[in-house]
Design an enzyme around this catalytic site. Structure first.
Site, PDB file in Angstrom:
ATOM      1  N   TYR A 184       0.805  -1.231   0.000  1.00  0.00           N
ATOM      2  CA  TYR A 184       0.000   0.000   0.000  1.00  0.00           C
ATOM      3  C   TYR A 184       0.835   1.277   0.000  1.00  0.00           C
ATOM      4  O   TYR A 184       0.312   2.367  -0.189  1.00  0.00           O
ATOM      5  CB  TYR A 184      -0.987  -0.014   1.175  1.00  0.00           C
ATOM      6  CG  TYR A 184      -2.108  -0.986   0.910  1.00  0.00           C
ATOM      7  CD1 TYR A 184      -1.841  -2.354   0.867  1.00  0.00           C
ATOM      8  CD2 TYR A 184      -3.401  -0.562   0.659  1.00  0.00           C
ATOM      9  CE1 TYR A 184      -2.831  -3.261   0.583  1.00  0.00           C
ATOM     10  CE2 TYR A 184      -4.399  -1.474   0.380  1.00  0.00           C
ATOM     11  CZ  TYR A 184      -4.112  -2.817   0.341  1.00  0.00           C
ATOM     12  OH  TYR A 184      -5.096  -3.719   0.048  1.00  0.00           O
TER      13      TYR A 184
ATOM     14  N   LYS B 191       2.078 -15.551   3.358  1.00  0.00           N
ATOM     15  CA  LYS B 191       2.226 -16.434   2.194  1.00  0.00           C
ATOM     16  C   LYS B 191       3.727 -16.709   2.065  1.00  0.00           C
ATOM     17  O   LYS B 191       4.343 -16.496   1.014  1.00  0.00           O
ATOM     18  CB  LYS B 191       1.634 -15.725   0.961  1.00  0.00           C
ATOM     19  CG  LYS B 191       1.542 -16.591  -0.280  1.00  0.00           C
ATOM     20  CD  LYS B 191       0.579 -17.749  -0.162  1.00  0.00           C
ATOM     21  CE  LYS B 191       0.687 -18.660  -1.360  1.00  0.00           C
ATOM     22  NZ  LYS B 191       0.055 -19.975  -1.137  1.00  0.00           N
TER      23      LYS B 191
ATOM     24  N   ASP C 122      -4.135 -18.441   1.798  1.00  0.00           N
ATOM     25  CA  ASP C 122      -5.109 -19.179   0.979  1.00  0.00           C
ATOM     26  C   ASP C 122      -5.849 -20.216   1.831  1.00  0.00           C
ATOM     27  O   ASP C 122      -7.079 -20.346   1.755  1.00  0.00           O
ATOM     28  CB  ASP C 122      -4.438 -19.820  -0.239  1.00  0.00           C
ATOM     29  CG  ASP C 122      -3.109 -20.499   0.089  1.00  0.00           C
ATOM     30  OD1 ASP C 122      -2.578 -20.288   1.199  1.00  0.00           O
ATOM     31  OD2 ASP C 122      -2.602 -21.260  -0.758  1.00  0.00           O
TER      32      ASP C 122
ATOM     33  N   ASP D 195      -6.609  -6.541   4.216  1.00  0.00           N
ATOM     34  CA  ASP D 195      -7.671  -5.887   3.453  1.00  0.00           C
ATOM     35  C   ASP D 195      -8.616  -6.939   2.869  1.00  0.00           C
ATOM     36  O   ASP D 195      -9.843  -6.835   2.957  1.00  0.00           O
ATOM     37  CB  ASP D 195      -7.017  -5.064   2.327  1.00  0.00           C
ATOM     38  CG  ASP D 195      -8.006  -4.142   1.631  1.00  0.00           C
ATOM     39  OD1 ASP D 195      -9.128  -3.978   2.135  1.00  0.00           O
ATOM     40  OD2 ASP D 195      -7.657  -3.585   0.579  1.00  0.00           O
TER      41      ASP D 195
ATOM     42  N   ASP E 252     -12.784  -8.341   4.254  1.00  0.00           N
ATOM     43  CA  ASP E 252     -14.028  -8.294   3.469  1.00  0.00           C
ATOM     44  C   ASP E 252     -14.717  -9.655   3.529  1.00  0.00           C
ATOM     45  O   ASP E 252     -15.936  -9.755   3.655  1.00  0.00           O
ATOM     46  CB  ASP E 252     -13.746  -7.916   2.012  1.00  0.00           C
ATOM     47  CG  ASP E 252     -13.951  -6.415   1.758  1.00  0.00           C
ATOM     48  OD1 ASP E 252     -13.697  -5.633   2.698  1.00  0.00           O
ATOM     49  OD2 ASP E 252     -14.358  -6.041   0.642  1.00  0.00           O
TER      50      ASP E 252
HETATM   51  P1  ATP Z   1     -13.820   0.782  -1.121  1.00  0.00           P
HETATM   52  O1  ATP Z   1     -12.944   0.415  -2.278  1.00  0.00           O
HETATM   53  O2  ATP Z   1     -13.850   2.240  -0.837  1.00  0.00           O
HETATM   54  O3  ATP Z   1     -13.602  -0.053   0.093  1.00  0.00           O
HETATM   55  P2  ATP Z   1     -15.817  -0.787  -2.374  1.00  0.00           P
HETATM   56  O4  ATP Z   1     -16.102  -0.396  -3.781  1.00  0.00           O
HETATM   57  O5  ATP Z   1     -14.959  -1.965  -2.120  1.00  0.00           O
HETATM   58  O6  ATP Z   1     -15.286   0.470  -1.580  1.00  0.00           O
HETATM   59  P3  ATP Z   1     -18.223  -0.296  -0.954  1.00  0.00           P
HETATM   60  O7  ATP Z   1     -18.287   1.087  -1.462  1.00  0.00           O
HETATM   61  O8  ATP Z   1     -18.022  -0.477   0.485  1.00  0.00           O
HETATM   62  O9  ATP Z   1     -17.152  -1.138  -1.689  1.00  0.00           O
HETATM   63  O10 ATP Z   1     -19.552  -1.035  -1.328  1.00  0.00           O
HETATM   64  C1  ATP Z   1     -19.705  -2.111  -2.219  1.00  0.00           C
HETATM   65  C2  ATP Z   1     -21.165  -2.519  -2.185  1.00  0.00           C
HETATM   66  O11 ATP Z   1     -21.467  -3.099  -0.907  1.00  0.00           O
HETATM   67  C3  ATP Z   1     -22.106  -1.327  -2.297  1.00  0.00           C
HETATM   68  O12 ATP Z   1     -22.363  -0.945  -3.615  1.00  0.00           O
HETATM   69  C4  ATP Z   1     -23.331  -1.842  -1.570  1.00  0.00           C
HETATM   70  O13 ATP Z   1     -24.088  -2.657  -2.404  1.00  0.00           O
HETATM   71  C5  ATP Z   1     -22.733  -2.685  -0.448  1.00  0.00           C
HETATM   72  N1  ATP Z   1     -22.594  -1.884   0.775  1.00  0.00           N
HETATM   73  C6  ATP Z   1     -21.460  -1.335   1.273  1.00  0.00           C
HETATM   74  N2  ATP Z   1     -21.696  -0.671   2.395  1.00  0.00           N
HETATM   75  C7  ATP Z   1     -23.021  -0.777   2.634  1.00  0.00           C
HETATM   76  C8  ATP Z   1     -23.901  -0.271   3.652  1.00  0.00           C
HETATM   77  N3  ATP Z   1     -23.458   0.473   4.663  1.00  0.00           N
HETATM   78  N4  ATP Z   1     -25.200  -0.581   3.552  1.00  0.00           N
HETATM   79  C9  ATP Z   1     -25.668  -1.341   2.567  1.00  0.00           C
HETATM   80  N5  ATP Z   1     -24.903  -1.838   1.571  1.00  0.00           N
HETATM   81  C10 ATP Z   1     -23.594  -1.561   1.605  1.00  0.00           C
END
Ligand code: ATP
Length: 359
Positions: A139, A196, A229, A253, A257
């Site tokens: 990063y 890894k 993995d 990161d 998720d």
């Molecule tokens: P970043 O790269 O900034 O972490 P990202 O593109 O990985 O962002 P988010 O913007 O967090 O991802 O969201 C991805 C999808 O997850 C959104 O479009 C939505 O569908 C869902 N999501 C994220 N946060 C929420 C929330 N607080 N409530 C409902 N849905 C959410």
């Protein structure tokens, strides 16, 4: 600011972009309702400001946050109008790097079995914490491209791991394990380091050596290891296996998720960016989610649980517990947004939790 009141905590609030602007006000409402003795100062850093006058962070910005505030509460950054995402990078990575917030702490807790996509998993089965190194790794964006746009193009992305950086995050994980309990009140007992090192031998070798050394200082805590993995597979097969996980910036990161998926999605996940003894920053794990922004449908619970985490860090334990119980009650009574199977809007869900937290 009231200089007379030294116990009142000063919190810098940066709602940011997209749903950050919707969920943060709900969390502030809940903090007030829980009776926390805090004072908020709001900053408009984000895409709108950047598009208006080109400013991402004022020249003294990070020093000011560290000097004048007890904590920073941030929303989300990212806006399709800013193609380079430069403002998000400068604000968010700027805070992490320049305020040296080296420990990204992400608790993973399942509040209700219905939120977990796995079958036969109860809340007690998903209660672990990921401690992600936050200031190094890929990063840093070190490297470069050569002969860009030609068939001979070369892209190099460096993975920077310092002895100091690896040691402090691993030690933080063991100390966290010592200090924190599980939701059911039982002690935490295990720290698992995830890497890894079978493929990335140089950086992995450093992590391996330091992990063994630091683990030796904590004989009462079991030290475990998994390749990233294998860990991903284990996380969906049996999340009970985990207690405290420590890992580098990129793996952290990714696996957080995945872990957020176990607890009901990104809308439920909280995080803190911490440097013990310094001003730390708290933000929900989700991003600005442009597709759902401005519709009053974003789930505010990730931001609200983040607020509770921040209050806990500031030793406002009673208020933090009130907020956590109120969110739990909302989940159990389905007073939630659509992503969690409820029918409430962002404001209404925030209102319900605030009401509950005030009692
Ligand atoms: P970043 O790269 O900034 O972490 P990202 O593109 O990985 O962002 P988010 O913007 O967090 O991802 O969201 C991805 C999808 O997850 C959104 O479009 C939505 O569908 C869902 N999501 C994220 N946060 C929420 C929330 N607080 N409530 C409902 N849905 C959410």
């Amino acid at each position: 600011m009231d200089p007379q009141n030294t116990s009142r905590k000063r919190i810098a609030v940066i709602p940011g972009d997209g749903i950050g602007q919707e969920v943060i006000p709900q969390a502030l409402k809940v903090i007030r309702a829980a009776g926390a003795d805090v004072e908020f100062s709001e900053f408009d850093w984000g895409a709108d400001r950047y598009l208006r006058d080109g400013m991402t962070v004022p020249p003294d910005g990070f020093a000011m946050l560290s000097r004048d505030f007890d904590a920073v509460f941030a929303g989300a950054f990212g806006d399709p109008r800013v193609k380079t995402n430069i403002h998000a990078k400068e604000i968010l990575l700027g805070m992490r790097f320049q305020m040296d917030l080296y420990a990204n702490v992400r608790p993973v807790r399942l509040l209700d079995a219905t939120l977990c996509p796995l079958k036969d998993v109860a809340p007690k089965d998903v209660d672990f914490v990921v401690i992600r190194e936050n200031t190094e790794g890929v990063y840093i964006d070190a490297g470069g491209v050569f002969k860009q746009g030609t068939p001979d193009e070369i892209a190099i992305q460096e993975d920077i791991n310092t002895r100091k950086g690896v040691e402090r995050i691993i030690r933080y994980a063991f100390e966290y394990c010592e200090r924190h309990k599980k939701l059911d009140g039982s002690p935490r007992k295990r720290v698992l380091m995830c890497d890894k090192s079978n493929a990335m031998t140089h950086a992995g070798g450093l992590w391996q050596r330091v992990f063994k050394e630091v683990a030796g200082e904590f004989p009462q805590i079991a030290a475990q290891h998994m390749y990233v993995d294998a860990l991903c597979m284990q996380m969906v097969r049996d999340p009970r296996a985990f207690d405290v996980i420590v890992t580098n910036n990129m793996f952290g990161d990714i696996i957080t998720d995945l872990a957020a998926g176990l607890q009901g999605g990104l809308g439920m996940a909280a995080s803190g960016n911490i440097h013990p003894g310094k001003t730390s920053m708290f933000e929900p794990v989700h991003g600005s989610a442009p597709p759902i922004a401005g519709k009053n449908i974003a789930n505010p619970f990730g931001a609200i649980l983040t607020a509770a985490m921040m209050l806990g860090h500031l030793e406002l334990t009673k208020e933090a517990e009130k907020i956590e119980s109120a969110v739990l009650a909302a989940v159990l009574q389905k007073k939630t947004t659509q992503d969690m199977g409820g029918t409430l809007g962002t404001r209404e869900a925030g209102e319900w939790v605030a009401e509950r937290a005030s009692t």
